[in-house]
Motif scaffolding. Structure first.
Motif, PDB file in Angstrom:
ATOM      1  N   PHE A   3       0.845  -1.191   0.000  1.00  0.00           N
ATOM      2  CA  PHE A   3       0.000   0.000   0.000  1.00  0.00           C
ATOM      3  C   PHE A   3       0.879   1.238   0.000  1.00  0.00           C
ATOM      4  O   PHE A   3       1.937   1.270   0.635  1.00  0.00           O
ATOM      5  N   SER A   4       0.431   2.276  -0.684  1.00  0.00           N
ATOM      6  CA  SER A   4       1.094   3.572  -0.564  1.00  0.00           C
ATOM      7  C   SER A   4       0.682   4.191   0.779  1.00  0.00           C
ATOM      8  O   SER A   4      -0.301   3.751   1.405  1.00  0.00           O
ATOM      9  N   GLU A   5       1.412   5.206   1.200  1.00  0.00           N
ATOM     10  CA  GLU A   5       1.084   5.903   2.447  1.00  0.00           C
ATOM     11  C   GLU A   5      -0.353   6.444   2.382  1.00  0.00           C
ATOM     12  O   GLU A   5      -1.115   6.374   3.345  1.00  0.00           O
ATOM     13  N   GLU A   6      -0.706   6.950   1.200  1.00  0.00           N
ATOM     14  CA  GLU A   6      -2.049   7.505   1.020  1.00  0.00           C
ATOM     15  C   GLU A   6      -3.114   6.414   1.153  1.00  0.00           C
ATOM     16  O   GLU A   6      -4.165   6.624   1.775  1.00  0.00           O
ATOM     17  N   GLN A   7      -2.838   5.246   0.589  1.00  0.00           N
ATOM     18  CA  GLN A   7      -3.807   4.148   0.686  1.00  0.00           C
ATOM     19  C   GLN A   7      -3.965   3.670   2.130  1.00  0.00           C
ATOM     20  O   GLN A   7      -5.076   3.357   2.565  1.00  0.00           O
ATOM     21  N   ILE A   8      -2.873   3.632   2.872  1.00  0.00           N
ATOM     22  CA  ILE A   8      -2.956   3.214   4.279  1.00  0.00           C
ATOM     23  C   ILE A   8      -3.871   4.153   5.055  1.00  0.00           C
ATOM     24  O   ILE A   8      -4.693   3.722   5.858  1.00  0.00           O
ATOM     25  N   GLN A   9      -3.758   5.458   4.759  1.00  0.00           N
ATOM     26  CA  GLN A   9      -4.644   6.416   5.432  1.00  0.00           C
ATOM     27  C   GLN A   9      -6.080   6.289   4.939  1.00  0.00           C
ATOM     28  O   GLN A   9      -7.027   6.288   5.717  1.00  0.00           O
ATOM     29  N   ARG A  10      -6.219   6.200   3.610  1.00  0.00           N
ATOM     30  CA  ARG A  10      -7.566   6.156   3.028  1.00  0.00           C
ATOM     31  C   ARG A  10      -8.367   4.961   3.554  1.00  0.00           C
ATOM     32  O   ARG A  10      -9.550   5.082   3.847  1.00  0.00           O
ATOM     33  N   TYR A  11      -7.702   3.821   3.665  1.00  0.00           N
ATOM     34  CA  TYR A  11      -8.423   2.594   4.023  1.00  0.00           C
ATOM     35  C   TYR A  11      -8.192   2.178   5.479  1.00  0.00           C
ATOM     36  O   TYR A  11      -8.484   1.042   5.852  1.00  0.00           O
ATOM     37  N   ALA A  12      -7.703   3.103   6.316  1.00  0.00           N
ATOM     38  CA  ALA A  12      -7.332   2.761   7.698  1.00  0.00           C
ATOM     39  C   ALA A  12      -8.482   2.108   8.472  1.00  0.00           C
ATOM     40  O   ALA A  12      -8.270   1.151   9.218  1.00  0.00           O
ATOM     41  N   ARG A  13      -9.718   2.617   8.270  1.00  0.00           N
ATOM     42  CA  ARG A  13     -10.852   2.078   9.044  1.00  0.00           C
ATOM     43  C   ARG A  13     -11.272   0.690   8.563  1.00  0.00           C
ATOM     44  O   ARG A  13     -11.977  -0.021   9.265  1.00  0.00           O
ATOM     45  N   HIS A  14     -10.897   0.330   7.363  1.00  0.00           N
ATOM     46  CA  HIS A  14     -11.081  -1.047   6.901  1.00  0.00           C
ATOM     47  C   HIS A  14      -9.965  -1.946   7.430  1.00  0.00           C
ATOM     48  O   HIS A  14     -10.210  -3.040   7.917  1.00  0.00           O
ATOM     49  N   ILE A  15      -8.739  -1.452   7.286  1.00  0.00           N
ATOM     50  CA  ILE A  15      -7.571  -2.278   7.602  1.00  0.00           C
ATOM     51  C   ILE A  15      -7.576  -2.682   9.076  1.00  0.00           C
ATOM     52  O   ILE A  15      -7.150  -3.777   9.436  1.00  0.00           O
ATOM     53  N   GLY A  22      -5.344  -5.839   6.020  1.00  0.00           N
ATOM     54  CA  GLY A  22      -4.589  -5.478   4.817  1.00  0.00           C
ATOM     55  C   GLY A  22      -4.860  -6.450   3.672  1.00  0.00           C
ATOM     56  O   GLY A  22      -4.974  -6.067   2.507  1.00  0.00           O
ATOM     57  N   THR A  23      -5.016  -7.735   4.027  1.00  0.00           N
ATOM     58  CA  THR A  23      -5.264  -8.753   3.002  1.00  0.00           C
ATOM     59  C   THR A  23      -6.598  -8.500   2.313  1.00  0.00           C
ATOM     60  O   THR A  23      -6.707  -8.555   1.084  1.00  0.00           O
ATOM     61  N   GLY A  24      -7.632  -8.224   3.125  1.00  0.00           N
ATOM     62  CA  GLY A  24      -8.955  -7.967   2.561  1.00  0.00           C
ATOM     63  C   GLY A  24      -8.969  -6.702   1.734  1.00  0.00           C
ATOM     64  O   GLY A  24      -9.581  -6.661   0.656  1.00  0.00           O
ATOM     65  N   GLN A  25      -8.297  -5.671   2.219  1.00  0.00           N
ATOM     66  CA  GLN A  25      -8.267  -4.419   1.456  1.00  0.00           C
ATOM     67  C   GLN A  25      -7.564  -4.616   0.115  1.00  0.00           C
ATOM     68  O   GLN A  25      -8.005  -4.103  -0.912  1.00  0.00           O
ATOM     69  N   ALA A  26      -6.478  -5.393   0.138  1.00  0.00           N
ATOM     70  CA  ALA A  26      -5.783  -5.681  -1.118  1.00  0.00           C
ATOM     71  C   ALA A  26      -6.698  -6.455  -2.071  1.00  0.00           C
ATOM     72  O   ALA A  26      -6.713  -6.221  -3.284  1.00  0.00           O
ATOM     73  N   LYS A  27      -7.498  -7.359  -1.495  1.00  0.00           N
ATOM     74  CA  LYS A  27      -8.455  -8.129  -2.298  1.00  0.00           C
ATOM     75  C   LYS A  27      -9.490  -7.199  -2.941  1.00  0.00           C
ATOM     76  O   LYS A  27      -9.846  -7.362  -4.111  1.00  0.00           O
ATOM     77  N   ALA A  52     -14.820   2.279  -0.904  1.00  0.00           N
ATOM     78  CA  ALA A  52     -14.202   1.107  -0.286  1.00  0.00           C
ATOM     79  C   ALA A  52     -12.935   0.667  -1.021  1.00  0.00           C
ATOM     80  O   ALA A  52     -12.204  -0.190  -0.528  1.00  0.00           O
ATOM     81  N   GLY A  53     -12.728   1.202  -2.215  1.00  0.00           N
ATOM     82  CA  GLY A  53     -11.534   0.829  -2.963  1.00  0.00           C
ATOM     83  C   GLY A  53     -11.693  -0.434  -3.789  1.00  0.00           C
ATOM     84  O   GLY A  53     -10.693  -1.122  -4.056  1.00  0.00           O
ATOM     85  N   VAL A  54     -12.915  -0.747  -4.187  1.00  0.00           N
ATOM     86  CA  VAL A  54     -13.097  -1.841  -5.145  1.00  0.00           C
ATOM     87  C   VAL A  54     -12.423  -1.385  -6.445  1.00  0.00           C
ATOM     88  O   VAL A  54     -12.799  -0.370  -7.028  1.00  0.00           O
ATOM     89  N   GLY A  55     -11.421  -2.142  -6.873  1.00  0.00           N
ATOM     90  CA  GLY A  55     -10.477  -1.643  -7.879  1.00  0.00           C
ATOM     91  C   GLY A  55     -11.059  -1.321  -9.232  1.00  0.00           C
ATOM     92  O   GLY A  55     -10.670  -0.344  -9.868  1.00  0.00           O
ATOM     93  N   THR A  56     -11.990  -2.154  -9.706  1.00  0.00           N
ATOM     94  CA  THR A  56     -12.606  -1.915 -11.011  1.00  0.00           C
ATOM     95  C   THR A  56     -14.115  -1.971 -10.852  1.00  0.00           C
ATOM     96  O   THR A  56     -14.662  -2.962 -10.355  1.00  0.00           O
ATOM     97  N   ILE A  57     -14.772  -0.910 -11.257  1.00  0.00           N
ATOM     98  CA  ILE A  57     -16.229  -0.834 -11.145  1.00  0.00           C
ATOM     99  C   ILE A  57     -16.797  -0.546 -12.522  1.00  0.00           C
ATOM    100  O   ILE A  57     -16.460   0.464 -13.159  1.00  0.00           O
TER     101      ILE A  57
END
Ligand code: ZN
Length: 264
Positions: A3-15, A22-27, A52-57
């Motif tokens: 994860f980039s630093e920005e992604q760690i912050q963006r998804y902190a409440r998920h992670i 982290g595994t689920g967020q990467a998924k 939520a960061g679903v990669g492709t919508i």
């Protein structure tokens, strides 16, 4: 994945959630979800999946934004009246989360294009507003082996379920509950019967939750359960749904083996 630093912050409440981490967020970032209809249900589904960061919508809609949409279709804005809904929705998603890649499918789903469309995605979320599309998508997802999370709203009432009939093994399909589309005119559309705008938010947000659960394989799947929400009474009911052995799509003597019964 790193994860980039920005992604760690963006998804902190998920992670921080042990069920995601982290595994689920990467998924989620590697997941692909197709959302049918950028309307009342599609708005919260698309916005929460993007956040939520679903990669492709993928977004399927052939309609343009109109003034009467804005009472409930919160992904669109007054300034975008007349634009294609796919373009308007994509602009909102890009503003929410630039991590997400949005694929616009500005077309009407039919028997000729639906199989190719769903093939590229992991999960399909149906928020369409008509029975023709709902049956088409159910049949296509069963035949194509895709998990379908389907919601519907009218007036103050909502329904939600997940269909994994392609797995067999006790999972019903939409036709196990509703074997055939009702005759035209029997059940009013939202345009005819009305719909409370916030109801689309309630049901669409729950639909997004179920999509994320299916992507991550966490919690109890809504497969085999129809959730019924009565907004006026503020009551939820869960109705157990078993596969119908006589189902024309997923039963032992299934007669629907392709999409030839649907309009091309
Ligand atoms: Zn069935």
């Amino acid at each position: 994945m790193d994860f980039s630093e920005e992604q760690i912050q963006r998804y902190a409440r998920h992670i921080i959630l042990s069920e995601v981490g982290g595994t689920g967020q990467a998924k989620l970032l590697e997941s692909k979800v197709l959302v049918i209809g950028a309307g009342g249900l599609g708005s919260p589904v698309l916005m929460y999946l993007a956040a939520a960061g679903v990669g492709t919508i993928g977004i399927v809609d052939d309609d343009q934004v109109s003034l009467s949409n804005l009472q409930r279709q919160i992904i669109h804005t007054s300034g975008r009246i007349g634009e294609n809904k796919t373009e308007s929705a994509a602009a909102t998603l890009a503003a929410i989360n630039p991590d997400v890649s949005v694929v616009r499918h500005t077309l009407r789903l039919n028997a000729g294009n639906v199989m190719d469309l769903i093939a590229d995605y992991d999960v399909v979320a149906d928020g369409s507003d008509n029975f023709e599309t709902r049956f088409l998508v159910n049949d296509a997802c069963h035949i194509g082996g895709k998990t379908l999370v389907s919601a519907a709203i009218l007036r103050f009432d909502g329904q939600l379920s997940t269909f994994r009939s392609h797995e067999g093994d006790g999972h019903p399909c939409y036709r196990c509950i509703f074997p055939e589309a009702p005759p035209p005119g029997l059940i009013p559309s939202c345009a005819e019967g009305g719909v409370l705008g916030a109801l689309a938010g309630t049901m669409g947000s729950m639909q997004a939750t179920e999509v994320i659960k299916e992507l991550l394989g966490i919690g109890e799947s809504l497969s085999g359960t129809l959730l019924i929400y009565d907004g006026l009474a503020t009551s939820f009911r869960k109705v157990r749904v078993r596969p119908d052995p006589a189902c024309k799509l997923c039963g032992a003597q299934a007669t629907i083996t392709d999409l030839s019964a649907h309009a091309a």
